[in-house]
Enzyme design. Structure first.
Site, PDB file in Angstrom:
ATOM      1  N   ASP A 273       0.813  -1.218   0.000  1.00 31.55           N
ATOM      2  CA  ASP A 273       0.000   0.000   0.000  1.00 31.55           C
ATOM      3  C   ASP A 273       0.847   1.269   0.000  1.00 31.55           C
ATOM      4  OD1 ASP A 273      -2.483  -1.213  -0.147  1.00 31.55           O
ATOM      5  OD2 ASP A 273      -2.572  -1.550   1.998  1.00 31.55           O
TER       6      ASP A 273
ATOM      7  N   TYR B 108      -9.870  -1.073   2.873  1.00 30.50           N
ATOM      8  CA  TYR B 108      -9.393  -0.924   4.251  1.00 30.50           C
ATOM      9  C   TYR B 108      -9.137   0.541   4.605  1.00 30.50           C
ATOM     10  CZ  TYR B 108      -8.770  -5.670   6.032  1.00 30.50           C
ATOM     11  OH  TYR B 108      -8.996  -6.928   6.535  1.00 30.50           O
TER      12      TYR B 108
END
Length: 652
Positions: free
Chosen positions: A299, A383
Site C-alpha cells: 500500500d 481498508y
C-alpha cells in the site's frame, strides 16, 4: 535554466512542504522540458538532506529545499526519477527508469479512473457479465497491483488486475457483492485487456452490506456523551512543525508514501530517534485460486496510500484539545493539494503512571500517566488504516496501527473454502496478513549505536541451582548486517536493545532503548514464491543496517511490478558492521487476519504495533517529577490504614 525565488522564511531543512514549493518544482520541471500533455506526477515528496547535514544545521543558515518527483508519461509508459531544488528552481538529477530492472512507478488516480471504460470496451468482459445476468453500468471495477508472475507479455508493461463488484444503486455497498470467478488483466498504457480469466459462474452474494444505512444499524444504544476537557488548555506547544511537550522535543512531517514521519525525537535534551516512519506495508492473501493467487498489495510503495489521508474531524476522529496540521502533497498534474487536518495531535489520560501505598510509612503516592498522540488515518480501497504515535511521560515511545474498514470479499461456495471465512450467507473473506515495516533511524544519546538481542535463559537444575528456580538474562551483540536478521520469540521474551556503547549510566551500563515486539507471525508465503521475493523484508522481525541516506524503503524504491530482491535483501549483501556505527533498525510487525462474521459489514478496529522503552537510558524513574493530580476527587497523601476518607478515591 530559470532560477526561481528562494523560499522566504525557511529555517529548518525538515519543515513541512508548502504549496509554493510544489509550484516551484512543477515550474522547474516544465522549464527543463520534462513535462508534457500526457506526463503525470506518480510520486512527490521532500528529498531530505543526509543526517549529518541536518544535525549540523544551525538557525539562520541557508536551507536548500529539494524534492523528489517521479514522472510518468501515460501515452508511452516511460518514466523518470527526478530531484528538484525548489529553492534554486533547478533540476538536480533526472534518470529514466528501466521497468524490467527497476520496477514501475506507483499506480496513480488518472489510471484508476479509466479502468471501467477499458473493461467495458472489451467484448470478453461484457460477455462474462451477460452470462451472469449483470448490467455493465452496475459494475464497480477495482484495479489492483499486478505483482510479477510468469507472463512474458507483461515484462516492461504497466499492468493491473481488476475485479468487479455489483452495485445496484449508488448507495449500495459494492464490496458486499463481489462478481467472483472473473478477473481482467489490463495494460494501462495501451488501455486494453490483455487477458481475461473466467473460471466460474458463481452467484453474486446478496448479503446486506450497507453498514451506513440506519435501517441496518438499528436503533442507537443508550450511551451518554464523553467530553474531554482541559480547562487550562493543552500542555504542548507547536512552532511550525516542532513540538515540545513535557521533556519531549521533536519534529513531524508528512509525505504521500509514508504518511506521518517523526524526526529528531529527544527527551530532556537527549536524542533517541533521528527519524521514525512506517516505510512499507504488504497485504498478502492466502487464496491460491486461479483468480486470486496474485493478490498482494504494497500500500505504501504501489499506491502511495497517504495521498488519500482523511481530513480528521473533532469529536469524530479525535477528542480533546486538538492541534491539527494540514499536509501539502502534489496531485497527478503536479499541482499542490492540501489535505486539511491531515495530522491530529492531542493529549490523553492513560491511567496510573506510578503508585505505591506503603505499610511502614503510611504514605500513599499516585501519579497519572498521560501521552501525547500524533496520528493520521488513511483509507486505501476497502481498508482504512490509522497510525498513532504515542509519547509517554516516562520516556516510552509507542506506535499503534489501527486497521478497520471493509474486509475484501469473495463468493463463498456451498462446499466451503479452506482459505476464507464465510462472513455472511454466501459471502467469504479470504485469509490475509497486514505486515508493516517501521524504519527507525536511531540516535540513542548520539549517532554511534549498537543492537543487543536480549532474552530469558533457563538455568538447568544442578550445581548452583539445586531447586531449579533460576533463570537469567542472555545478551548477544549483533555485530553485522547478516547476524542482525532476527525473529521475535515470545517464549523467551526476546527484545532488542539499541544501546550507545560510548555512553553509560550511573551504574556503568550502556544507555539504551528496548524495541519490544508483539512477536506475531511474519510472512507465511512459501520461500520460492513471488511475494516472498518481493516482500523479503517481511520474513524477519528485525533487520539492522548501516545508515545510508539512499536506503529508505525496505522493498526498494519502485515496488510496483518489481520482481524482488530490492531493498533490505540487496543492502545487507554488503554485510556491513553495525556494532558502534550509525545504524538503522527495521522492524516488521502486523497481524494475520482470519476474518470473522463480526468483521462484516464493517470491521471493528484491530490493533498492532510495537514499543520503544528506555532501558538504562535514565539513572532512575524519569517521571518522579510528574505533578500530583489536582481536583476535588484526588489526593496524593493519604494514610494507608483506617477508614477511607471522603474525596480520596483514585480513578483508574
Amino acid at each position: 535554466m530559470t532560477t526561481l525565488e528562494a523560499r522566504p522564511g525557511t529555517t529548518h531543512p525538515l519543515e513541512m512542504t508548502t504549496t509554493a514549493e510544489v509550484d516551484r518544482v512543477r515550474e522547474a520541471l516544465a522549464a527543463a522540458g520534462l513535462l508534457g500533455e500526457t506526463v503525470r506526477f506518480a510520486f512527490f515528496a521532500p528529498e531530505e538532506p543526509p543526517k549529518d547535514a541536518v544535525l549540523a544545521h544551525r538557525d539562520g543558515q541557508e536551507v536548500d529545499r529539494r524534492f523528489r518527483a517521479v514522472l510518468l508519461d501515460l501515452a508511452t509508459g516511460r518514466s523518470w526519477d527526478t530531484v528538484v531544488s525548489a529553492t534554486r528552481g533547478e533540476v538536480d538529477s533526472s534518470r529514466e527508469l528501466d521497468p524490467p530492472r527497476d520496477g514501475q512507478p506507483p499506480i496513480i488516480d488518472a489510471e484508476f479512473e479509466v479502468i471501467e471504460d477499458v473493461l467495458n470496451a472489451d467484448e470478453r468482459w461484457l460477455e462474462a457479465l451477460r452470462r451472469r445476468g449483470i448490467e455493465p453500468a452496475e459494475v464497480r471495477a477495482v484495479p489492483l497491483s499486478a505483482g510479477v508472475y510468469d507472463h512474458p507479455e507483461e515484462v516492461g508493461r504497466r499492468i493491473v488486475r481488476a475485479f468487479g463488484f455489483h452495485q445496484a444503486h449508488e448507495k449500495q455497498n459494492p464490496w458486499a457483492h463481489p462478481i467472483d470467478g472473473i478477473v481482467a488483466y489490463i495494460d494501462l498504457t495501451d488501455r486494453k485487456v490483455t487477458r481475461l480469466v473466467d473460471v466460474a459462474d458463481m452467484p453474486v452474494p446478496a448479503a446486506q452490506g450497507d453498514f451506513d444505512d440506519p435501517a441496518v444499524q438499528g436503533p442507537p444504544m443508550d450511551l451518554k456523551p464523553i467530553e474531554i476537557t482541559q480547562p487550562e488548555g493543552r500542555s504542548f506547544t507547536v512552532e511550525g512543525n516542532r513540538v515540545r511537550w513535557g521533556k519531549w522535543d521533536l519534529r513531524y512531517g508528512f509525505n504521500e508514501r509514508e504518511g506521518l514521519t517523526l524526526h529528531q525525537i529527544a527527551f530532556d535534551g537527549r536524542p533517541i530517534v533521528y527519524r521514525a516512519s512506517v516505510a512499507e506495508m504488504v497485504v498478502p492473501y492466502a487464496d491460491p485460486s486461479p483468480v486470486r493467487f496474485w493478490q498482494n498489495y504494497f500500500d505504501c510503495g504501489e499506491y502511495m496510500f497517504a495521498r488519500y489521508a482523511d481530513s480528521l474531524e473533532l469529536g469524530c476522529d479525535c477528542l480533546g484539545d486538538i492541534h491539527y496540521t494540514d499536509a501539502v502533497i502534489a496531485d497527478d498534474l503536479g499541482r499542490p493539494k492540501t489535505i486539511r487536518n491531515a495530522i491530529c495531535m492531542h493529549e490523553e489520560d492513560y491511567g496510573v503512571l506510578w503508585k505505591h501505598s506503603d505499610l511502614f510509612t503510611n504514605s500513599r503516592e499516585v501519579r497519572r500517566q498521560r501521552r501525547l498522540v500524533i496520528s493520521f488515518f488513511t483509507p486505501i480501497g476497502n481498508y482504512d488504516y490509522g497510525f498513532y504515535w504515542y509519547l509517554y511521560l516516562d520516556g516510552t515511545i509507542q506506535l499503534e496501527v489501527k486497521a478497520t474498514g471493509l474486509v475484501f470479499t469473495a463468493a463463498y461456495p456451498e462446499g466451503g473454502n479452506e482459505y476464507a471465512t464465510e462472513v455472511a450467507p454466501g459471502l467469504g473473506a479470504p485469509f490475509h496478513q497486514h505486515l508493516f515495516s517501521a524504519r527507525l533511524d536511531m540516535t540513542v544519546d548520539g549517532v554511534r549505536n549498537a543492537v543487543d538481542e536480549v532474552q530469558a535463559e533457563r538455568v538447568p537444575m544442578g550445581e548452583g541451582n539445586p531447586y531449579g528456580n533460576a533463570f537469567r538474562k542472555r545478551t548477544t551483540r549483533l555485530t553485522t548486517e547478516s547476524s542482525a536478521q532476527r525473529k521475535a520469540d515470545g517464549s523467551v521474551v526476546r527484545t532488542w536493545h539499541i544501546v550507545n556503547p560510548e555512553r553509560t549510566n550511573a551504574m556503568g551500563q550502556n544507555v539504551g532503548y528496548a524495541l519490544i515486539p508483539e512477536s506475531k507471525a511474519t510472512l507465511f508465503a512459501d520461500e520460492a514464491s513471488s511475494i516472498h521475493a518481493r516482500a523479503t523484508f517481511a520474513t524477519n522481525h528485525l533487520w539492522v543496517t548501516r545508515y545510508d541516506p539512499a536506503e529508505r524503503y525496505p522493498a526498494g524504491d519502485f515496488v510496483n511490478q518489481n520482481a524482488g530482491g530490492a531493498g533490505l535483501p540487496a543492502w545487507v549483501q554488503a554485510d556491513r558492521a553495525v556494532d558502534g556505527e550509525d545504524v538503522v533498525v527495521w522492524h516488521t510487525f502486523g497481524t494475520t487476519h482470519f476474518p470473522r462474521p463480526e468483521d462484516f459489514p464493517v470491521m471493528p478496529v484491530d490493533y498492532t504495533g510495537f514499543t520503544l522503552k528506555p532501558v538504562g537510558f535514565f539513572d532512575r524513574n524519569p517521571a518522579l517529577d510528574v505533578p500530583a493530580t489536582g481536583g476535588a476527587h484526588c489526593s496524593s497523601h493519604v494514610e494507608v490504614h483506617g477508614p477511607a476518607k471522603e474525596g480520596t478515591t483514585d480513578g483508574h
